[in-house]
Design a protein around this motif. Sequence first.
Motif, short mmCIF file in Angstrom:
data_model
loop_
_atom_site.label_atom_id
_atom_site.label_comp_id
_atom_site.label_asym_id
_atom_site.label_seq_id
_atom_site.Cartn_x
_atom_site.Cartn_y
_atom_site.Cartn_z
N PRO A 122 -8.40 0.92 0.10
CA PRO A 122 -7.91 2.28 -0.18
C PRO A 122 -8.34 3.30 0.86
CG PRO A 122 -9.21 1.40 -2.04
CD PRO A 122 -9.15 0.33 -1.00
N GLN A 123 -9.50 3.08 1.50
CA GLN A 123 -9.94 4.07 2.50
C GLN A 123 -9.01 4.09 3.71
OE1 GLN A 123 -11.71 1.51 1.39
NE2 GLN A 123 -12.75 0.39 3.05
N ILE A 124 -8.35 2.94 4.00
CA ILE A 124 -7.38 2.91 5.11
C ILE A 124 -6.15 3.72 4.72
CG2 ILE A 124 -5.74 1.42 6.35
CD1 ILE A 124 -7.88 -0.67 6.60
N ASP A 125 -5.68 3.50 3.50
CA ASP A 125 -4.50 4.22 3.03
C ASP A 125 -4.73 5.73 3.06
OD1 ASP A 125 -1.92 3.44 2.04
OD2 ASP A 125 -2.48 4.38 0.15
N GLU A 126 -5.89 6.13 2.54
CA GLU A 126 -6.25 7.55 2.48
C GLU A 126 -6.33 8.14 3.90
OE1 GLU A 126 -6.72 9.45 -0.14
OE2 GLU A 126 -7.54 11.19 0.93
N ARG A 127 -6.92 7.37 4.79
CA ARG A 127 -7.07 7.86 6.17
C ARG A 127 -5.70 8.04 6.83
NH1 ARG A 127 -9.19 5.48 11.53
NH2 ARG A 127 -9.29 7.46 12.64
N VAL A 128 -4.81 7.08 6.62
CA VAL A 128 -3.48 7.16 7.24
C VAL A 128 -2.74 8.39 6.71
CG1 VAL A 128 -1.23 6.01 7.39
CG2 VAL A 128 -3.33 4.70 7.78
N ALA A 129 -2.85 8.62 5.40
CA ALA A 129 -2.18 9.80 4.81
C ALA A 129 -2.76 11.09 5.39
CB ALA A 129 -2.30 9.77 3.29
N THR A 154 0.84 -1.19 0.00
CA THR A 154 0.00 0.00 0.00
C THR A 154 0.88 1.26 0.00
OG1 THR A 154 -2.20 0.58 0.78
CG2 THR A 154 -0.46 0.57 2.46
N PRO A 155 0.45 2.31 -0.74
CA PRO A 155 1.34 3.48 -0.89
C PRO A 155 1.83 4.08 0.42
CG PRO A 155 -0.44 3.58 -2.48
CD PRO A 155 -0.73 2.39 -1.62
N THR A 156 0.97 4.20 1.45
CA THR A 156 1.46 4.83 2.68
C THR A 156 2.49 3.96 3.40
OG1 THR A 156 -0.52 4.06 3.84
CG2 THR A 156 -0.47 6.39 3.19
N LYS A 157 2.69 2.73 2.95
CA LYS A 157 3.78 1.90 3.49
C LYS A 157 5.00 2.03 2.59
CE LYS A 157 6.30 -1.76 4.79
NZ LYS A 157 7.54 -2.17 4.15
#
Length: 415
Positions: free
Chosen positions: A379-386, A174-177
């Motif tokens: 994707p909603q997890i990734d977006e939230r983390v960012a 995932t991108p935020t990783k």
Amino acid sequence: MTYDIRDIGLADRGENRIAWAARNMPVLRQITEEFAATRPFTGRRIAAALHITPETAVLMRALQAGGAEITLCASNPLSTRDDICAALVVDGMSVYAYTGEDLTTYQRHLDQALAHDPHLVMDDGADLIVALHQRPSRGSTYLGIEETTTGVVRVRAMAAAGVLSFPVIAVNDTPTKRFFDNRYGTGQNTIDGILRATNTLLAGATVVVAGYGWCGRGIATRAHGMGARVIVCEVNAIKALEAVMDGHQVLPMAEAATKGDLFVTATGMAGVIRAEHMLAMKDGAILANSGHFDVEVDVAALRKLAIASTTIRDHMVEYRLPNGNALYLLGEGRLVGQVAAEASPAVVMDMSFADQALSTAYLFEAGRDLPPGVYDVPPQIDERVAQLKLSALGVQLDTLDDAQHRYQQEWQLGT
Ligand code: NAI
């Protein structure tokens, strides 16, 4: 609770280091507060095989705050911090790990973690997931989380072979990783490990980086920034082209071997630096690895070639070759930033471990309906983390207005 650690007396030291990491992990802090309020893991057992660092402790505490019963073992025999293990045992977790454990103990610790009959396994390199598949089935259904590139490659191979028996989320992908941890975190921890182990000067040195993926790019950029001439070795044409346009020389390893002062592998592939390369290297060349397993530099071949070996400093062994040259291997060919330095900084692990924590909650909610296979982080997890990270950093961004949303759907407007 049972455990097998070096020394419970190290807990206070570990506690201070965990507190320092936690200060720099605001996203995980917020998630911990949410978990403490909602207790999504009540009655759930989680077994994790991770590099046991202060940052990992912050993740384990987040899961524990959510009600999970935690069992922890190492994902690498040399990356465990004994003081962190002690602090986590004081927290009530079952920890089976100590630094420098031999491979038999490493495997036994994996087994001891699995003996807690976890509902979910959290892995870094897939050793725990593989061990679970190799144990006689208890008839349970499991859920899995995988943290690193090599582990994701392994679980995808298991899925392709039809042997993966439960859903696994590929947190690494995932991108935020991977945009941050692999590039900036590994980029920095690798250079940090090399410098701590050698105290060498990068300015003016020729650094050969094998693999120009997320980690390799981070390492090459930082070495270049410190004044090194960087040579990249790649097998992928697009990555090689990217390295060229980033200003690096690209050469096959057979040629780069004759030019490098320092070699770093970050490929996830075995046998990248082999005996024939070692024999072609300059006297005094330094070899380090940043990929997950100790297979990238052929350490067995180096030991076989050598006529003598001497430990020169912590994490550095000199190998004398029959041609009269000496080569210097760092951290036994294991991830140099984990072994000789302190792994990736908390600021960046904040996002990786927020992804892990939120993916764990998601899997417990939705995972039972997922067939065995490898899944992306939603994707909603990734977006939230960012979003959480930006907000913790005090960074604001623009949002599209209604007219811009409409423009996005408009195909008739053009030139
Ligand atoms: P990636 O897939 O983005 O990049 C790997 C690159 O190596 C690819 O471009 C591939 O074409 C290249 N490659 C493969 N075989 C090669 C060979 N024989 N010679 C030259 N290049 C070759 O993977 P990523 O994310 O950069 O990870 C690399 C390794 O680092 C993995 O083992 C991963 O698990 C590990 N890792 C280590 C971390 C650390 O803190 N040290 C953190 C994150 C990942």
